[in-house]
Design an enzyme around this catalytic site. Structure first.
Site, short mmCIF file in Angstrom:
data_model
loop_
_atom_site.label_atom_id
_atom_site.label_comp_id
_atom_site.label_asym_id
_atom_site.label_seq_id
_atom_site.Cartn_x
_atom_site.Cartn_y
_atom_site.Cartn_z
N MET A 1 -61.62 -19.38 -12.99
CA MET A 1 -61.84 -18.13 -13.97
C MET A 1 -60.93 -16.97 -13.93
O MET A 1 -60.31 -16.71 -14.91
CB MET A 1 -63.34 -17.64 -14.04
N ARG B 1 -64.95 -17.24 -9.54
CA ARG B 1 -64.34 -18.57 -8.97
C ARG B 1 -62.89 -18.39 -9.57
O ARG B 1 -62.58 -17.78 -10.41
CB ARG B 1 -65.01 -19.66 -9.92
N GLN C 1 -69.74 -17.87 -7.99
CA GLN C 1 -70.50 -18.40 -7.00
C GLN C 1 -71.07 -17.17 -6.08
O GLN C 1 -70.74 -16.09 -6.17
CB GLN C 1 -69.22 -19.03 -5.96
N GLN D 1 -85.38 -9.66 -13.32
CA GLN D 1 -84.59 -9.65 -14.49
C GLN D 1 -84.25 -11.21 -15.06
O GLN D 1 -84.06 -12.18 -14.44
CB GLN D 1 -83.49 -8.71 -14.43
N GLU E 1 -70.93 -9.14 -14.74
CA GLU E 1 -70.17 -7.85 -15.98
C GLU E 1 -69.08 -8.36 -15.86
O GLU E 1 -67.81 -8.42 -14.85
CB GLU E 1 -70.00 -6.81 -14.88
#
Length: 194
Positions: free
Chosen positions: A108, A105, A152, A178, A133
């Site tokens: 961020m 995003r 996203q 996972q 990551e």
């Protein structure tokens, strides 16, 4: 390939063609993506006095990682030049005729925090929580909160469904299903098994 619009994402979710659980509400659905939230489990590298990480030694890789869970209302602090693995809060199912991409995003990115280094591509047939990551390439530590929208997912149509999708018995699907951050399983790559 064509990117699914918000209209198509809603339709695919209603039909069960794609799965995103839990999806809080339609506010997570953007014009051409779905905002994904941060889970509460993280893996960070420990400083160990070894000369290198050996990708053929899975136990060696795991020994470099330390797991931590962040309690509700608390933050995970990512420091400058630090790297961490985490997952999305949401469990995702991608059908055999779609691929998906994880994108950060911009909110961020403007803090200097990236959500994927190289693993932004999600194969058709994948299901599980998406490993993030996370890197802080900025100059200041940044607080990350479980449940916060941090990335996203974008869905794209394929020309035809995959013949051997991720998770197929003939495919080595190392991260299928996972539910927590997974250390690298590069040791299982066929070229390293020789």
């Amino acid at each position: 390939m064509a990117i699914l619009s918000d209209k198509d994402i809603k339709k695919y979710l209603e039909e069960g063609k794609i799965g995103i659980e839990p999806l809080l509400d339609e506010k997570q659905i953007q014009p051409s993506s779905v905002d994904m939230r941060l889970g509460d489990e993280f893996k960070v590298f420990k400083v160990i006095r070894k000369p290198y990480i050996d990708p053929k030694d899975e136990e060696d890789i795991a020994s470099y990682m330390e797991s931590t869970t962040v309690n509700e209302g608390e933050a995970f602090i990512i420091h400058p030049n630090e790297f961490a693995l985490a997952t999305t809060l949401e469990y995702v199912k991608v059908p055999d005729d779609l691929v998906a991409r994880v994108e950060g995003r911009s909110s961020m990115g403007r803090l200097g925090v990236t959500m994927h280094v190289t693993a932004g591509f999600i194969d058709p047939g994948f299901e599980g929580k998406i490993t993030l990551e996370i890197s802080n390439i900025g100059a200041m530590p940044v607080a990350l909160y479980p449940g916060q929208r941090v990335c996203q997912i974008v869905f794209e149509t394929m020309t035809t469904p995959s013949e051997v999708p991720y998770g197929h018995p003939d495919r080595q699907s190392k991260y299928m299903g996972q539910t927590s951050p997974e250390s690298s399983r590069v040791k299982l790559d066929y070229e390293l098994k020789k």
